[in-house]
Each structure stands twice: as C-alpha cells, then as structure tokens.
Design an enzyme around this catalytic site. Structure first.
Site, short mmCIF file in Angstrom:
data_model
loop_
_atom_site.label_atom_id
_atom_site.label_comp_id
_atom_site.label_asym_id
_atom_site.label_seq_id
_atom_site.Cartn_x
_atom_site.Cartn_y
_atom_site.Cartn_z
N ARG A 1 0.86 -1.19 0.00
CA ARG A 1 0.00 0.00 0.00
C ARG A 1 0.89 1.24 0.00
O ARG A 1 1.49 1.58 1.02
CB ARG A 1 -0.91 0.00 1.24
CG ARG A 1 -2.08 0.98 1.11
CD ARG A 1 -2.79 1.19 2.44
NE ARG A 1 -1.99 2.02 3.29
CZ ARG A 1 -1.93 1.93 4.62
NH1 ARG A 1 -2.64 1.01 5.25
NH2 ARG A 1 -1.18 2.74 5.32
N HIS B 1 -3.95 4.85 4.28
CA HIS B 1 -5.14 4.00 4.13
C HIS B 1 -6.32 4.82 3.61
O HIS B 1 -7.02 4.40 2.70
CB HIS B 1 -5.50 3.37 5.49
CG HIS B 1 -6.76 2.57 5.45
ND1 HIS B 1 -6.84 1.34 4.85
CD2 HIS B 1 -8.01 2.85 5.91
CE1 HIS B 1 -8.09 0.89 4.95
NE2 HIS B 1 -8.81 1.78 5.59
N TYR C 1 3.33 5.16 11.66
CA TYR C 1 3.58 3.75 12.01
C TYR C 1 4.46 2.99 11.01
O TYR C 1 4.66 1.80 11.15
CB TYR C 1 2.25 3.00 12.22
CG TYR C 1 1.25 3.12 11.08
CD1 TYR C 1 1.36 2.33 9.95
CD2 TYR C 1 0.20 4.03 11.15
CE1 TYR C 1 0.46 2.43 8.92
CE2 TYR C 1 -0.72 4.14 10.12
CZ TYR C 1 -0.59 3.34 8.99
OH TYR C 1 -1.49 3.45 7.97
C1 LIG Z 1 -16.09 -5.68 9.97
C2 LIG Z 1 -15.24 -4.44 9.88
N1 LIG Z 1 -14.36 -4.17 10.87
C3 LIG Z 1 -13.59 -3.07 10.80
C4 LIG Z 1 -13.72 -2.19 9.76
C5 LIG Z 1 -12.85 -0.93 9.70
N2 LIG Z 1 -11.82 -1.06 8.67
C6 LIG Z 1 -11.94 -0.48 7.47
S1 LIG Z 1 -10.63 -0.81 6.45
C7 LIG Z 1 -9.87 -1.75 7.65
C8 LIG Z 1 -8.55 -2.43 7.37
C9 LIG Z 1 -8.59 -3.31 6.17
O1 LIG Z 1 -7.31 -3.83 5.91
P1 LIG Z 1 -7.10 -4.88 4.76
O2 LIG Z 1 -8.10 -5.98 4.84
O3 LIG Z 1 -5.67 -5.29 4.78
O4 LIG Z 1 -7.49 -4.06 3.44
P2 LIG Z 1 -6.72 -2.83 2.75
O5 LIG Z 1 -7.46 -1.60 3.20
O6 LIG Z 1 -5.30 -2.84 3.19
O7 LIG Z 1 -6.88 -3.09 1.29
C10 LIG Z 1 -10.65 -1.78 8.82
C11 LIG Z 1 -10.25 -2.49 10.04
C12 LIG Z 1 -14.68 -2.50 8.74
N3 LIG Z 1 -14.87 -1.72 7.69
N4 LIG Z 1 -15.42 -3.64 8.82
#
Ligand SMILES: Cc1ncc(C[n+]2csc(CCOP(=O)(O)OP(=O)(O)O)c2C)c(N)n1
Ligand SMILES: [Mg+2]
Length: 229
Positions: free
Chosen positions: A128, A132, A141
């Site tokens: 990434r 975010h 971080y």
């Molecule tokens: C069930 C749920 N828990 C928490 C969140 C908050 N949240 C949004 S994005 C994220 C992290 C996602 O990380 P990853 O799966 O690695 O996807 P990336 O954004 O890196 O593509 C979180 C915890 C959410 N949207 N849904």
C-alpha cells in the site's frame, strides 16, 4: 461492494453456488485485504467453496497493512495463500506487482473453476503505497524507507520499463495516454459534482418493498422536518 469487511466473500460464495445450481459456466471472484483474510466470513466462504466444490476465486490483496496493523501482526500463517489449504482449495502466492503473473494466475484459476475443478485462493503480494484513507497518516507507524523501497516495485513503472525494453511503448504514447486519462477523470468528477441532491425521503425508499411502521413514521417526520426547515 461492502463496508463491513469480509461479507463480500460470503456473497461471492452464494453467487458461486447459484452458478453451480443453474449449471452456468461462470465464476464468482471476490477480493479481500490481508487484514480481511483474518475474518470469519472469509474463512467460512472458503470452507463452503471447498465443501461444495464451488466456482469461487478469492484474491487476497496482501498490501502489507490493514490500516496501521502490519502483515506480521495479522496472522501466524507463513503465507496468506495457505489459508485455502484447510478448505481443500488450490492456493497460489503471486507477485501482485507483476501484471503478467497476475493475469496468468487468474486465467488458470478461472479456467479451473469454470470447468468444475473447484475454487482457488490467490494471494497477490503487493504494497500500500499511500495512506489508508485521507483520515490516516501512515508516517506515524511505518518508515519512509519502507515506502521508498516499495516504489521501486510499483507495478505500472515495472510494466512501463518492460514494455520499453521491448520497444513496445514510447514517451509520446505515455503522454497521450495520461492526457486521455486526465480528461476522462475530469469528466467523471464533473458529472458527479453535477449530481442532484436526493430528496430527504430517498433514504427510506429503496431498502424495503413495504416500509415497516417505525420507519414509515420516521419518513413522515423527515418530510415534516424538511417542510419546517
Ligand atoms: C467488519 C469491519 N471491521 C472493521 C472495519 C474498519 N476497517 C476499514 S478498512 C480496515 C482495514 C482493512 O485492511 P485490509 O483488509 O488489509 O485491506 P486494505 O485496506 O489494506 O486493502 C478496517 C479495520 C470494517 N470496515 N469492517
Ligand atoms: Mg491490507
């Protein structure tokens, strides 16, 4: 497209089951992040795909981070691809920054699934490069060096270098493509900005065929409120 992370995998498994029952030569593809691959929904989807031999391809976009949680803290599994093994799916870890490798992996997965040989998990290893979201500041971080190193493997740059080495892409073509992209994005942004605001009752109108009484009351309240405003 779902905000609750992971649920899309279950929807994809459901769609895959429908394709199978209807005997349609189609494949359901879902994508999920490295963080999302820790969710129960993801693992349930893989389980049912294995148990019912469903045409489901799950692509894990392992970009190294789930907001501020690094891949190393996410799971004890050596790879994310191997999460499909217990479900009985074929698993593959691919250089997700290599467009040609990804294309080959997807072709393989889609062909297998379409011909009834079952689902597959593909882990695309990438990075990434940005924050975010606009609410995030990744400098808190992770090190600048890590990000700098990752830019060396950025997929479009790599593809460009490869195509140029084959004399298949020129700077002029690149400039023309960029101009075309900018025009396209600007047109889409302007079309969005010109979207009319929805009427206040719209938020009640598209979920239920028959609005439950409490929501019907809230809808009336919203309309009254708007009249008074
Ligand atoms: C069930 C749920 N828990 C928490 C969140 C908050 N949240 C949004 S994005 C994220 C992290 C996602 O990380 P990853 O799966 O690695 O996807 P990336 O954004 O890196 O593509 C979180 C915890 C959410 N949207 N849904
Ligand atoms: Mg991630």
């Amino acid at each position: 497209w779902c905000v609750p992370i992971g649920t899309q995998c279950l929807h994809a498994a459901g769609a895959a089951l429908a394709f199978k029952i209807r005997k349609e030569p189609r494949v359901a593809v879902c994508t999920i992040g490295d963080g999302g691959s820790s969710k129960a929904d993801f693992n349930s989807a893989l389980n049912v795909a294995g148990a019912m031999n469903l045409p489901l391809v799950a692509v894990i976009v392992n970009n190294g981070w789930a907001i501020s949680v690094p891949r190393t803290a996410q799971t004890g599994a050596k790879t994310l691809a191997q999460k499909g093994i217990a479900a009985g799916l074929e698993c593959l870890q691919v250089d997700g920054n290599d467009l040609i490798a990804m294309r080959a992996a997807m072709d393989h997965a889609l062909k297998r699934a379409r011909h009834g040989h079952g689902g597959m998990v593909i882990e695309a290893v990438t990075y990434r490069l940005s924050d975010h979201t606009t609410a995030d500041d990744a400098r808190r971080y992770r090190s600048e060096q890590e990000v700098k190193d990752a830019w060396e493997r950025e997929p479009l740059r790599r593809m460009k270098a490869y195509l140029k080495s084959l004399n298949a892409w020129t700077d002029d073509e690149e400039a023309a493509l960029k101009e075309q992209c900018i025009k396209y994005v600007d047109a889409e942004v302007n079309a969005y900005l010109e979207t009319r605001a929805q009427p206040i009752e719209a938020m009640f109108d598209y979920t239920y065929a028959d609005l439950p009484a409490d929501l019907a009351a809230q809808r009336n309240e919203a309309l009254d409120w708007e009249k008074r405003a």
